[in-house]
Scaffold this active site. Sequence first.
Site, PDB file in Angstrom:
ATOM      1  N   SER A 174       0.794  -1.232   0.000  1.00  0.00           N
ATOM      2  CA  SER A 174       0.000   0.000   0.000  1.00  0.00           C
ATOM      3  C   SER A 174       0.823   1.276   0.000  1.00  0.00           C
ATOM      4  O   SER A 174       0.320   2.340  -0.353  1.00  0.00           O
ATOM      5  CB  SER A 174      -0.952   0.020   1.206  1.00  0.00           C
ATOM      6  OG  SER A 174      -0.230   0.169   2.412  1.00  0.00           O
ATOM      7  N   LYS A 191       0.437   5.114   6.841  1.00  0.00           N
ATOM      8  CA  LYS A 191      -0.114   5.876   5.721  1.00  0.00           C
ATOM      9  C   LYS A 191       0.521   7.264   5.704  1.00  0.00           C
ATOM     10  O   LYS A 191       1.205   7.675   6.643  1.00  0.00           O
ATOM     11  CB  LYS A 191      -1.644   6.018   5.831  1.00  0.00           C
ATOM     12  CG  LYS A 191      -2.412   4.713   5.893  1.00  0.00           C
ATOM     13  CD  LYS A 191      -2.333   3.909   4.602  1.00  0.00           C
ATOM     14  CE  LYS A 191      -3.071   2.572   4.712  1.00  0.00           C
ATOM     15  NZ  LYS A 191      -2.841   1.699   3.544  1.00  0.00           N
TER      16      LYS A 191
END
Length: 254
Positions: A70, A142
């Site tokens: 990701s 993230k």
Amino acid sequence: MDTEASHTQRDRSSPDEGEGRSRFAFSGARLRRPGWFTWRRAGLLGVVCTVFLLLLSNFVVQPFLIPSRSMEPTLAIGDRVLVNKLAYGSGAQPERGDLVVFDGTGSFVPERAGDDNPVGEALHGAASALGLAEPSDTDFVKRVIGVGGDDVVCCDAGGQLVVNGVPVREPYLYPGDTASKVPFRIVVPLGTLWVMGDHRSQSRDSRDHLGEPGGGMVPVDKVIGRADWIGWPASRWRSLGTTSGSGGSGGGHG
């Protein structure tokens, strides 16, 4: 006469021989004892080092094993990033462009009833804290796209994210990815963050939780720390830095 002298000589030599054997036995004991103490010291040193590393990872810098794609190309599967837990001390707050590791409980994953094996969780937590096991399934890494008060829009006519009216350049995006295939416009509540992965087509992030309680926002107090360095493998050693840029109150990503 000679016989008596011979007996006398042997009798006189016996204590010396006994004393020699005694000295040799004592010397041998002294030679063996350090080995036993060395193993004990080695074990004690191992315990002390493990405790030190656990304390270090809990309060200062924690290794974090990257388990997914990701965050490519910034972070690859198997990378061990070093998470700076002091980055947001003394009132400091996450900034746009920061790579943050956070506990997604209540935002990215639902609260659990707590019926898991506590011993297994403790062992996994210790291994994860040392970077030897994958992180808990409630921990995520993230990039911060919006902070409290930001107006984040996707996308403008050029396909770029817009934060507070300023188009955002994102050189860290995975080659071929767009800023987002899902259009959205949100205002980030104070005390929360809007976060997204660099490999947008492979990242489940704030966009995927828009319709859920919390709206995909990550509370700042759930942030574990900032990912500042790649510590392993050696071929990828580097500082991750930040990509926060300029642009008035909105500030684009550099």
